[in-house]
Design an enzyme around this catalytic site. Structure first.
Site, PDB file in Angstrom:
ATOM      1  CG  LEU A 123      -1.928  -1.126   1.362  1.00  0.00           C
ATOM      2  CD1 LEU A 123      -2.380  -1.154   2.841  1.00  0.00           C
ATOM      3  CD2 LEU A 123      -2.889  -0.883   0.182  1.00  0.00           C
ATOM      4  CG  ASP A 124       0.106   4.330  -2.697  1.00  0.00           C
ATOM      5  OD1 ASP A 124       1.003   3.658  -3.338  1.00  0.00           O
ATOM      6  OD2 ASP A 124      -0.763   5.197  -3.395  1.00  0.00           O
ATOM      7  NE  ARG A 125       6.123   7.838   3.217  1.00  0.00           N
ATOM      8  CZ  ARG A 125       7.321   7.725   4.070  1.00  0.00           C
ATOM      9  NH1 ARG A 125       7.024   7.529   5.358  1.00  0.00           N
ATOM     10  NH2 ARG A 125       8.478   7.473   3.589  1.00  0.00           N
ATOM     11  CB  THR A 152      -2.793   3.584   1.184  1.00  0.00           C
ATOM     12  OG1 THR A 152      -3.037   4.775   0.252  1.00  0.00           O
ATOM     13  CG2 THR A 152      -4.178   2.991   1.091  1.00  0.00           C
TER      14      THR A 152
END
Length: 294
Positions: A132-134, A136
């Site tokens: 996941l993105d940082r 998110t």
């Protein structure tokens, strides 16, 4: 670890039969050179041994050593699902999935490394299946050994993998449900940002959504990813004029929330070793809930 298979094709080689069960040439090389073994009906053989129908092949896969370059973090880890093969955990917002060269600690990979070190598991390598993105939050999916990781790349199991997300956007004019089928590629002027584009640099990207709540002029979306492009949800909704709340990289702002309002709340996959569907759910975090409180 040991894995046993029954051969169904007369005269096939061991390596061909194992390939049909997802054991790659690379993994087979690990078995051959790093202390693993292959037994056919209890007797040791090599990978080019010819098999009879109904022969039982047992593969002993060597333990995976510690990666000394990955520093373990001694932090709590919220485990949502775990068995001998897979690990599903919660990633909080603000924590990167993988360790970067400039930041050797503080990522989920460090946290998972700390967890498996404390558990003293035989396999000490971190295998991330979904990241996941940082900023998110939500569910991350990992394998506990290289064979489990390799199996999830096969079509049968990869196609069974479903991830669903909660996202919050401005509600005005947004349909109750829909599907976004727009290709995504990297922006020419950025190594980070992506955009919808219609040239050879773009890849197919498909996202479906349904509004599950409207409140405070906002819409809570339940989103299903059908492809896995970088920043896919953020790019698709920004392109349509509905940037995620808090997503200043793609047209949102931090007036109501300090990060993009995006949370992976659902994971399901067909378990390669049990042939059962695994379902994992994770509640929405408080910073997103507050946006919908009157």
């Amino acid at each position: 670890m040991e894995f046993a298979f029954t051969n169904t094709i007369e005269g096939t080689m061991v390596k061909s039969m194992l390939a049909r069960h997802g054991i790659s040439k690379r993994l087979l090389a690990k078995v051959k050179f790093d202390g693993g073994k292959i037994h056919v009906n209890g007797e040791e053989h090599n990978a080019i041994h010819r098999l009879h129908k109904d022969d039982v092949v047992t593969v002993t896969v060597p333990d995976e050593p510690d990666n000394e370059k990955l520093i373990p973090d001694d932090v709590p880890l919220n485990v949502l699902f775990e068995d001998d093969h897979y690990l599903v955990v919660e990633k909080p917002a603000g924590k990167p999935s993988i360790t970067g060269s400039l930041h050797p600690t503080g990522a989920m990979s460090n946290a998972v490394k700390g967890y498996i070190s404390r558990k003293n598991y035989a396999n000490q390598t971190v295998h991330i299946i979904t990241r996941l993105d940082r900023d998110t939050s939500g569910i991350m999916f990992l394998a506990k050994h290289r064979y489990a990781h390799a199996l999830m790349v096969q079509h049968k199991f990869r196609d069974s993998l479903e991830k669903r997300y909660f996202a919050i956007v401005k509600a005005e004019g947004l349909l109750d449900s829909g599907e976004i089928d727009l290709p995504i590629g990297r922006r020419d002027d950025s190594i980070i940002q992506r955009q919808v584009r219609f040239d050879e640099k773009a890849k197919t990207a498909r996202t479906s959504f349904a509004v599950c709540e409207r409140k405070n002029d906002l819409a809570l979306l339940d989103i299903t990813l059908h492809t896995g492009r970088t920043h896919q949800i953020r790019v698709h909704f920004s392109h349509l004029g509905y940037p995620l709340m808090g997503d200043d990289l793609y047209g949102g702002n931090h007036d109501l929330i300090s990060r993009q309002a995006l949370h992976c709340h659902h994971l399901q996959f067909l378990h390669p070793f049990t042939d059962e569907m695994v379902h994992v759910e994770l509640d929405m975090p408080e910073d997103m809930k507050k946006l919908l409180i009157e």
